[in-house]
Design a protein around this motif. Structure first.
Motif, mmCIF file in Angstrom:
data_model
loop_
_atom_site.group_PDB
_atom_site.id
_atom_site.type_symbol
_atom_site.label_atom_id
_atom_site.label_comp_id
_atom_site.label_asym_id
_atom_site.label_seq_id
_atom_site.Cartn_x
_atom_site.Cartn_y
_atom_site.Cartn_z
ATOM 1 N N GLY A 181 0.810 -1.206 -0.089
ATOM 2 C CA GLY A 181 -0.090 -0.089 -0.052
ATOM 3 C C GLY A 181 0.682 1.274 0.152
ATOM 4 N N ILE A 182 1.644 1.508 1.055
ATOM 5 C CA ILE A 182 2.649 2.447 1.045
ATOM 6 C C ILE A 182 3.885 2.100 1.614
ATOM 7 C CG2 ILE A 182 2.991 4.865 2.508
ATOM 8 C CD1 ILE A 182 0.414 5.464 2.762
ATOM 9 N N VAL A 183 4.972 2.536 0.549
ATOM 10 C CA VAL A 183 6.291 2.260 1.013
ATOM 11 C C VAL A 183 7.066 3.539 1.128
ATOM 12 C CG1 VAL A 183 8.346 1.118 0.102
ATOM 13 C CG2 VAL A 183 6.195 -0.166 -0.411
ATOM 14 N N ALA A 184 7.795 3.707 2.304
ATOM 15 C CA ALA A 184 8.649 4.873 2.365
ATOM 16 C C ALA A 184 9.967 4.396 2.885
ATOM 17 C CB ALA A 184 7.998 5.720 3.466
ATOM 18 N N LYS A 185 11.071 4.890 2.265
ATOM 19 C CA LYS A 185 12.349 4.697 2.862
ATOM 20 C C LYS A 185 13.063 5.878 2.696
ATOM 21 C CE LYS A 185 12.617 -0.269 1.614
ATOM 22 N NZ LYS A 185 13.541 -1.211 1.035
ATOM 23 N N THR A 186 13.730 6.274 3.893
ATOM 24 C CA THR A 186 14.581 7.714 3.892
ATOM 25 C C THR A 186 15.921 7.643 4.824
ATOM 26 O OG1 THR A 186 14.249 9.878 4.687
ATOM 27 C CG2 THR A 186 13.327 8.197 5.922
ATOM 28 N N ARG A 187 16.830 8.201 4.207
ATOM 29 C CA ARG A 187 17.923 8.673 4.660
ATOM 30 C C ARG A 187 18.094 9.677 5.133
ATOM 31 N NH1 ARG A 187 21.587 5.280 0.379
ATOM 32 N NH2 ARG A 187 20.784 3.204 0.864
ATOM 33 N N GLY A 188 17.252 10.705 4.941
ATOM 34 C CA GLY A 188 17.296 12.310 5.418
ATOM 35 C C GLY A 188 17.092 12.405 6.809
ATOM 36 N N THR A 189 16.259 13.179 7.254
ATOM 37 C CA THR A 189 15.911 13.600 8.612
ATOM 38 C C THR A 189 14.518 12.856 9.121
ATOM 39 O OG1 THR A 189 15.039 15.670 8.029
ATOM 40 C CG2 THR A 189 17.287 15.747 8.439
ATOM 41 N N ASP A 190 13.520 13.726 9.271
ATOM 42 C CA ASP A 190 12.311 13.257 9.681
ATOM 43 C C ASP A 190 11.459 12.308 8.696
ATOM 44 O OD1 ASP A 190 12.814 14.517 12.187
ATOM 45 O OD2 ASP A 190 11.573 16.134 11.583
ATOM 46 N N LEU A 191 10.774 11.332 9.025
ATOM 47 C CA LEU A 191 9.653 10.627 8.047
ATOM 48 C C LEU A 191 8.494 10.560 8.766
ATOM 49 C CD1 LEU A 191 9.028 8.533 5.856
ATOM 50 C CD2 LEU A 191 9.994 6.941 7.439
ATOM 51 N N THR A 192 7.496 11.244 7.958
ATOM 52 C CA THR A 192 6.099 11.375 8.453
ATOM 53 C C THR A 192 5.354 10.781 7.552
ATOM 54 O OG1 THR A 192 6.849 13.448 9.796
ATOM 55 C CG2 THR A 192 4.202 12.774 9.367
ATOM 56 N N ILE A 193 4.497 9.752 7.917
ATOM 57 C CA ILE A 193 3.459 9.232 7.067
ATOM 58 C C ILE A 193 1.981 9.354 7.898
ATOM 59 C CG2 ILE A 193 2.383 6.892 5.906
ATOM 60 C CD1 ILE A 193 5.233 5.700 6.125
ATOM 61 N N THR A 194 1.268 9.973 7.143
ATOM 62 C CA THR A 194 -0.178 10.128 7.615
ATOM 63 C C THR A 194 -1.286 9.806 6.516
ATOM 64 O OG1 THR A 194 0.453 12.206 9.050
ATOM 65 C CG2 THR A 194 -1.787 11.922 8.686
ATOM 66 N N ALA A 195 -1.948 8.796 6.838
ATOM 67 C CA ALA A 195 -2.924 7.926 6.144
ATOM 68 C C ALA A 195 -4.250 7.742 6.806
ATOM 69 C CB ALA A 195 -2.296 6.743 5.593
ATOM 70 N N ALA A 196 -5.222 7.556 5.813
ATOM 71 C CA ALA A 196 -6.649 7.157 6.192
ATOM 72 C C ALA A 196 -6.480 5.587 6.094
ATOM 73 C CB ALA A 196 -7.509 7.818 5.482
ATOM 74 N N ALA A 197 -7.442 5.027 5.262
ATOM 75 C CA ALA A 197 -7.296 3.573 5.096
ATOM 76 C C ALA A 197 -6.269 2.975 4.010
ATOM 77 C CB ALA A 197 -8.705 2.990 4.936
ATOM 78 N N VAL A 198 -5.431 1.957 4.449
ATOM 79 C CA VAL A 198 -4.653 1.519 3.574
ATOM 80 C C VAL A 198 -4.741 0.000 3.494
ATOM 81 C CG1 VAL A 198 -2.466 1.257 3.011
ATOM 82 C CG2 VAL A 198 -3.168 3.506 4.402
ATOM 83 N N SER A 199 -4.538 -0.315 2.183
ATOM 84 C CA SER A 199 -4.693 -2.143 2.078
ATOM 85 C C SER A 199 -3.773 -2.380 0.934
ATOM 86 C CB SER A 199 -6.274 -2.254 1.742
ATOM 87 O OG SER A 199 -6.671 -1.946 0.505
#
Length: 532
Positions: A93-111
């Motif tokens: 559904g959602i894939v996030a990868k980071t090497r920076g500073t902050d990581l923020t994920i805000t979501a409603a329904a995910v499948s």
């Protein structure tokens, strides 16, 4: 539908209509990458950034068999992914990868096959917040990790409901920061764990409603700062926590660490294996509050552990195991306390606790009339109740402490059938200790009481006898009762009609014969050869 590649500075995409084949954006420039969609994107959103910030703000994503939102930030800035509508994907559904500073994920329904997958290798905080159901159709609901060993920032997951075929929430923090997981709705992991959390940094905190797993309901491991065993693991539950082949709750902190578990109204910890709650060599504090309960075995392992039922139900507990042994010489002291609760416990099911306490608002009986512990303390309005209608012969393998409004209730059924309390250790009666003698005797039996003496307690030595008060509940007003100390080692109850009978009102309403005095200091524990 949109494919954008940038080698300059910023790359910004603002789409006001949905697109059938999604959006792909690659920024190898020195600036930020920003993607904004106002309506549903019918395809994957794929973003790669090597500049500074990466920002995605999507209305909704429906990607068919593809993934939903993929965001990779290899740059120096923060990453933010926001989905105000549902994200529905055939893959992740959602894939996030980071090497920076902050990581923020805000979501409603995910499948998707996996609902949300987040990998943080940056220096800032990582936060995942969802307000709808997150579904992992074949894998995890939410899987998140922090791999930066040098970042002191936290990894935080706040979610509503999660359902997954594998594990509901799987989170790991390998840095020195904290790991926080909060779920306001049910979390389910069908094959493995409902919640699985591993923390090598500082503290690990889990707050949940209902949780269920095919193996463990909640598996939480807090090893301290890179394995030093100095962290605190906190689990707070307000719903049913159910395990399968494993434990309802499995808490691991290692020697020197501490777990704090609070079961609040609505929480019931159990598993199909029968293993409700377990802990390792770390110290633990577990409190079962009113409206909560545990069904199955409790195994607390080594360390100093405190288990308290403060209004919570222990009726379904098959084993109370404090871990280690019943001696405090090794420095480990395990305590079991009952507060604001009433019921029966099998003493044989209480093992490896150095201290057992019956305190404020508790009325506890032992169905098998036996208990083995270093010390049993009855105080602060607590009551040990031997009244069972048959006449108990209770054996305490340990010391007895009765003080501060604590009550020992014994029963007299006839001249030959009454409770006997045997103490195989030291006895200390502090100021305010109380004995209740409950009479359930017919008139003909009372005729046999004149001159009768009953021994209801024996011990090698009794201290603080003068601190006790005695209630005689239901005693025939023709008789007077006195308690006396026999040779310093036993308490006897003596009946007589040779003194003027007290008034029924004074006897039945107050029922109190008190002997007051100064409390004595507890003596040293006797050697086994001197016990009786």
């Amino acid at each position: 539908a949109i494919y954008a590649y940038n080698q300059g500075r910023d790359l910004t995409i603002a789409a006001t209509a949905g697109y059938a084949h999604g959006i792909t954006a690659l920024n190898t420039g020195s600036g930020a990458l920003r993607i904004t969609t106002a309506t549903t994107s019918n395809g994957r959103m794929f973003a790669v950034n090597t500049g500074t910030d990466l920002t995605i703000a999507a209305a909704a994503v429906s990607s068919g068999f593809q993934g939903g939102i993929y965001a990779y930030n290899h740059g120096t800035g923060a990453s933010s992914i926001t989905a105000t509508g549902p994200v529905t994907a055939g893959s992740r559904g959602i894939v996030a990868k980071t090497r920076g500073t902050d990581l923020t994920i805000t979501a409603a329904a995910v499948s998707g096959s996996n609902g949300i997958y987040a990998g943080h290798e940056g220096t800032g905080t990582a936060r995942i917040t969802t307000t709808g159901l997150v579904t992992g159709n074949s894998g995890y609901g939410i899987r998140a990790y922090n791999l930066n060993h040098f970042s002191t920032a936290d990894l935080t997951i706040s979610t509503a409901a999660v359902s997954a075929r594998d594990t509901g929430i799987y989170a790991a923090n390998y840095g020195p920061g904290a790991l926080n997981i909060s779920a306001t709705g049910p979390v389910t992991g069908t094959l493995h764990d409902g919640i699985r959390a591993r923390q090598l940094g500082m503290d690990l905190t889990i707050s949940t409603a209902a949780v269920s797993g095919g193996h463990h309901g909640i598996y939480a491991r807090a090893a301290g700062s890179f394995g030093s065993g100095t962290s605190t693991l906190t689990v707070t539950a307000a719903g049913a926590v159910t395990g399968g082949t494993g434990d309802g709750i499995r808490a691991l902190t290692g020697l020197g660490g501490q777990s704090v578990i609070a079961l609040n109204d609505g929480a019931l910890v159990s598993s199909t294996s029968g293993n409700a709650l377990s802990n390792d060599a770390g110290n633990s504090i577990t409190t079962v509050n009113a409206g909560a309960g545990i069904a199955g075995s409790i195994s607390l392992g080594d360390g100093s552990d405190a288990l308290t039922f403060d209004g919570g139900s222990f009726a379904g507990v098959s084993l109370f195991d404090g871990g280690d042994d019943t001696g405090s010489a090794d420095g480990f002291v395990d305590s079991l306390s009952f507060l604001n609760a009433a019921g029966l416990v099998a003493g044989a099911n209480i093992v490896n606790f150095e201290e057992v306490a019956i305190g404020s608002g508790a009325d506890i009986g032992f169905s098998d009339n036996t208990l083995t512990t270093e010390s049993l303390t009855i105080s602060d309005g607590g009551r040990l109740n031997l009244v069972d209608g048959v006449g108990a012969n209770f054996l305490l393998q340990g010391d007895l402490n009765l003080a501060n409004g604590g009550t020992l209730a014994t029963e007299i059924l006839s001249a030959s059938q009454f409770d006997i309390f045997n103490v195989a250790g030291a006895v200390n009666f502090g100021l305010g200790g109380l004995f209740d003698f409950v009479f359930d005797v017919d008139d003909q039996e009372f005729d046999l009481f004149s001159g009768l003496s009953l021994t209801f307690l024996t011990a090698d030595s009794i201290l603080g006898f003068e601190n006790l008060a005695f209630n005689f509940l239901g005693l025939d007003p023709r008789y007077a009762a006195r308690v006396r100390l026999e040779d310093g080692s036993s308490l006897s109850l003596n009946f007589s009609t040779s003194v003027p009978a007290p008034s029924p009102l004074a006897l039945l309403a107050s029922g109190l014969l008190g002997l007051a005095g100064l409390g004595r200091a507890r003596r040293h524990h006797p050697s086994p050869d001197n016990r009786s």
